[in-house]
Design a protein around this motif. Structure first.
Motif, PDB file in Angstrom:
ATOM      1  N   THR A  64       0.817  -1.211   0.000  1.00 37.05           N
ATOM      2  CA  THR A  64       0.000   0.000   0.000  1.00 37.05           C
ATOM      3  C   THR A  64       0.858   1.272   0.000  1.00 37.05           C
ATOM      4  OG1 THR A  64      -0.197  -0.192   2.422  1.00 37.05           O
ATOM      5  CG2 THR A  64      -1.991  -1.096   1.086  1.00 37.05           C
ATOM      6  N   ASP A  65       2.008   1.220   0.671  1.00 33.58           N
ATOM      7  CA  ASP A  65       2.906   2.376   0.635  1.00 33.58           C
ATOM      8  C   ASP A  65       3.408   2.621  -0.784  1.00 33.58           C
ATOM      9  OD1 ASP A  65       2.646   2.747   3.334  1.00 33.58           O
ATOM     10  OD2 ASP A  65       4.572   1.855   3.868  1.00 33.58           O
ATOM     11  N   THR A  66       3.805   1.549  -1.458  1.00 29.40           N
ATOM     12  CA  THR A  66       4.285   1.678  -2.837  1.00 29.40           C
ATOM     13  C   THR A  66       3.177   2.141  -3.762  1.00 29.40           C
ATOM     14  OG1 THR A  66       5.863  -0.126  -2.435  1.00 29.40           O
ATOM     15  CG2 THR A  66       5.434   0.455  -4.726  1.00 29.40           C
ATOM     16  N   ALA A  67       1.976   1.585  -3.573  1.00 28.86           N
ATOM     17  CA  ALA A  67       0.832   1.994  -4.388  1.00 28.86           C
ATOM     18  C   ALA A  67       0.517   3.466  -4.187  1.00 28.86           C
ATOM     19  CB  ALA A  67      -0.381   1.135  -4.049  1.00 28.86           C
ATOM     20  N   ALA A  68       0.580   3.927  -2.939  1.00 31.15           N
ATOM     21  CA  ALA A  68       0.313   5.338  -2.654  1.00 31.15           C
ATOM     22  C   ALA A  68       1.279   6.236  -3.417  1.00 31.15           C
ATOM     23  CB  ALA A  68       0.414   5.600  -1.149  1.00 31.15           C
ATOM     24  N   ASN A  69       2.557   5.906  -3.370  1.00 31.42           N
ATOM     25  CA  ASN A  69       3.553   6.726  -4.064  1.00 31.42           C
ATOM     26  C   ASN A  69       3.330   6.714  -5.569  1.00 31.42           C
ATOM     27  OD1 ASN A  69       4.875   7.442  -1.682  1.00 31.42           O
ATOM     28  ND2 ASN A  69       6.188   5.633  -1.733  1.00 31.42           N
ATOM     29  N   LEU A  70       3.024   5.549  -6.117  1.00 26.59           N
ATOM     30  CA  LEU A  70       2.810   5.452  -7.562  1.00 26.59           C
ATOM     31  C   LEU A  70       1.557   6.208  -7.995  1.00 26.59           C
ATOM     32  CD1 LEU A  70       3.716   1.697  -8.228  1.00 26.59           C
ATOM     33  CD2 LEU A  70       4.949   3.712  -9.064  1.00 26.59           C
ATOM     34  N   PHE A  71       0.467   6.037  -7.264  1.00 27.47           N
ATOM     35  CA  PHE A  71      -0.772   6.738  -7.628  1.00 27.47           C
ATOM     36  C   PHE A  71      -0.595   8.249  -7.515  1.00 27.47           C
ATOM     37  CE2 PHE A  71      -3.217   2.716  -6.397  1.00 27.47           C
ATOM     38  CZ  PHE A  71      -3.470   2.378  -7.715  1.00 27.47           C
ATOM     39  N   ASP A  87       2.192   9.923  -7.841  1.00 24.06           N
ATOM     40  CA  ASP A  87       3.123  10.394  -8.880  1.00 24.06           C
ATOM     41  C   ASP A  87       2.537  10.307 -10.278  1.00 24.06           C
ATOM     42  OD1 ASP A  87       5.026  10.921  -6.982  1.00 24.06           O
ATOM     43  OD2 ASP A  87       6.138   9.049  -7.292  1.00 24.06           O
ATOM     44  N   GLN A  88       1.745   9.241 -10.553  1.00 29.06           N
ATOM     45  CA  GLN A  88       1.362   8.951 -11.936  1.00 29.06           C
ATOM     46  C   GLN A  88      -0.139   8.970 -12.193  1.00 29.06           C
ATOM     47  OE1 GLN A  88       3.305   5.320 -13.283  1.00 29.06           O
ATOM     48  NE2 GLN A  88       5.101   5.721 -12.008  1.00 29.06           N
ATOM     49  N   GLY A  89      -0.942   8.982 -11.146  1.00 27.56           N
ATOM     50  CA  GLY A  89      -2.379   8.911 -11.338  1.00 27.56           C
ATOM     51  C   GLY A  89      -2.862   7.474 -11.424  1.00 27.56           C
ATOM     52  N   TYR A  90      -4.161   7.307 -11.479  1.00 24.80           N
ATOM     53  CA  TYR A  90      -4.757   5.971 -11.463  1.00 24.80           C
ATOM     54  C   TYR A  90      -4.465   5.184 -12.726  1.00 24.80           C
ATOM     55  CZ  TYR A  90      -8.361   2.329 -11.476  1.00 24.80           C
ATOM     56  OH  TYR A  90      -9.018   1.128 -11.544  1.00 24.80           O
ATOM     57  N   GLU A  91      -4.718   5.779 -13.870  1.00 21.94           N
ATOM     58  CA  GLU A  91      -4.670   5.061 -15.143  1.00 21.94           C
ATOM     59  C   GLU A  91      -3.266   4.570 -15.481  1.00 21.94           C
ATOM     60  OE1 GLU A  91      -6.599   3.144 -17.917  1.00 21.94           O
ATOM     61  OE2 GLU A  91      -7.673   4.613 -16.687  1.00 21.94           O
ATOM     62  N   ALA A  92      -2.259   5.358 -15.150  1.00 20.17           N
ATOM     63  CA  ALA A  92      -0.890   5.037 -15.566  1.00 20.17           C
ATOM     64  C   ALA A  92      -0.247   3.930 -14.741  1.00 20.17           C
ATOM     65  CB  ALA A  92      -0.015   6.293 -15.507  1.00 20.17           C
ATOM     66  N   VAL A  93      -0.822   3.598 -13.612  1.00 20.47           N
ATOM     67  CA  VAL A  93      -0.229   2.588 -12.725  1.00 20.47           C
ATOM     68  C   VAL A  93      -0.839   1.227 -13.027  1.00 20.47           C
ATOM     69  CG1 VAL A  93       0.096   1.848 -10.342  1.00 20.47           C
ATOM     70  CG2 VAL A  93       0.195   4.281 -10.909  1.00 20.47           C
ATOM     71  N   SER A  94      -0.015   0.281 -13.413  1.00 20.32           N
ATOM     72  CA  SER A  94      -0.483  -1.087 -13.652  1.00 20.32           C
ATOM     73  C   SER A  94      -0.145  -1.973 -12.464  1.00 20.32           C
ATOM     74  CB  SER A  94       0.166  -1.659 -14.914  1.00 20.32           C
ATOM     75  OG  SER A  94       1.554  -1.898 -14.690  1.00 20.32           O
ATOM     76  N   GLN A 147       2.820  21.200   1.417  1.00 19.67           N
ATOM     77  CA  GLN A 147       3.661  20.011   1.479  1.00 19.67           C
ATOM     78  C   GLN A 147       3.530  19.240   0.159  1.00 19.67           C
ATOM     79  OE1 GLN A 147       5.795  18.902   3.914  1.00 19.67           O
ATOM     80  NE2 GLN A 147       5.413  20.842   4.965  1.00 19.67           N
ATOM     81  N   PRO A 148       4.621  18.690  -0.374  1.00 16.07           N
ATOM     82  CA  PRO A 148       4.558  17.971  -1.657  1.00 16.07           C
ATOM     83  C   PRO A 148       3.484  16.885  -1.704  1.00 16.07           C
ATOM     84  CG  PRO A 148       6.844  18.305  -1.013  1.00 16.07           C
ATOM     85  CD  PRO A 148       6.005  18.762   0.148  1.00 16.07           C
ATOM     86  N   ARG A 149       3.339  16.136  -0.636  1.00 14.62           N
ATOM     87  CA  ARG A 149       2.347  15.053  -0.621  1.00 14.62           C
ATOM     88  C   ARG A 149       0.927  15.599  -0.630  1.00 14.62           C
ATOM     89  NH1 ARG A 149       3.657   9.805  -0.013  1.00 14.62           N
ATOM     90  NH2 ARG A 149       2.141   8.313   0.831  1.00 14.62           N
ATOM     91  N   THR A 150       0.697  16.719   0.059  1.00 17.35           N
ATOM     92  CA  THR A 150      -0.629  17.336   0.043  1.00 17.35           C
ATOM     93  C   THR A 150      -0.968  17.847  -1.347  1.00 17.35           C
ATOM     94  OG1 THR A 150      -0.250  18.054   2.332  1.00 17.35           O
ATOM     95  CG2 THR A 150      -2.098  19.045   1.170  1.00 17.35           C
ATOM     96  N   LEU A 151      -0.001  18.461  -2.013  1.00 18.35           N
ATOM     97  CA  LEU A 151      -0.211  18.950  -3.379  1.00 18.35           C
ATOM     98  C   LEU A 151      -0.477  17.793  -4.336  1.00 18.35           C
ATOM     99  CD1 LEU A 151       2.621  21.632  -3.481  1.00 18.35           C
ATOM    100  CD2 LEU A 151       0.160  22.099  -3.490  1.00 18.35           C
ATOM    101  N   ALA A 152       0.259  16.692  -4.173  1.00 12.24           N
ATOM    102  CA  ALA A 152       0.055  15.526  -5.028  1.00 12.24           C
ATOM    103  C   ALA A 152      -1.346  14.961  -4.847  1.00 12.24           C
ATOM    104  CB  ALA A 152       1.111  14.466  -4.725  1.00 12.24           C
TER     105      ALA A 152
END
Length: 213
Positions: free
Chosen positions: A19-26, A28-35, A103-108
């Motif tokens: 879930t930590d990795t998924a959070a970072n990927l989503f 950074d890249q959004g829903y559609e781009a993450v496989s 904060q970067p994470r809040t903006l993301a």
């Protein structure tokens, strides 16, 4: 999230990594781009585990964003405005609020809200509630206790909404499009908050002029 059996300590750790990795990927890249293949390559695990715990990619996204909303809301819910005079207290509140919002994470998370709002409207509303609306609610509650010092024709809820919008919108938008060099220095945050508080109080305190005065 549903599970067929209790997780072992090792299983909990693996799920946390996922879930930590998924959070970072989503973020950074959004829903559609993450496989799921990309996620599994980075975090380990298997499709079977993801479907077992989340029902698939969509369920994983919902679970991850729900957790991110809780994390975003925590520092806002714990903001302490204090019991001082309105000007200094709102200045302290504004500085803390602006620091959290930029904060970067809040903006993301804000970018994710905009990008995926049509696909996941309930999640986007949850992001809004845990961020902007949480700040407004905290300030409105504080202002209700000082109603006698404020203009009678404006409710604490309206005043809080106006203050947060006035303070946050410009810096947040500039940061979102890359026109703001982050992190802002303490002196720049202090300047933005000082000017906002001054502008706000000239319209909010008793004696301030109404538009048709």
């Amino acid at each position: 999230m549903t599970r067929e059996y209790p997780l072992t300590t090792r299983g909990v750790a693996r799920l946390q990594t996922l879930t930590d990795t998924a959070a970072n990927l989503f973020l950074d890249q959004g829903y559609e781009a993450v496989s799921l293949d990309t996620l599994i390559a980075r975090a380990g695990g298997s499709r079977r585990n993801i479907y077992q715990h989340f029902g698939g990619k969509e369920g994983l996204f919902v679970g991850v964003v729900t957790r991110l909303c809780e994390e975003q809301g925590w520092p806002l819910r714990n903001l302490d405005i204090g019991d001082g005079d309105i000007g200094p207290a709102m200045t302290a509140f504004g500085e803390k609020l602006l620091d959290i919002i930029l904060q970067p994470r809040t903006l993301a998370l804000h970018r994710l809200m905009v990008a995926e709002g049509q696909r996941f409207p309930a999640l986007s509303q949850a992001i809004l509630r845990s961020g902007h609306e949480a700040g407004v609610e905290i300030l409105a509650e504080w202002l209700r206790l000082r109603r006698d010092k404020l203009r009678a024709d404006l409710s604490p809820e309206v005043l809080a909404e106006q203050f947060v919008t006035l303070l946050v919108t410009g810096p947040q938008l500039r940061a979102l499009v890359g026109h703001e060099s982050l992190p802002l220095s303490p002196s720049e945050i202090a300047r933005l908050v000082r000017e906002t508080v001054s502008t706000f109080l000239h319209g909010a305190l008793r004696g301030g002029k109404t538009p048709d005065a």
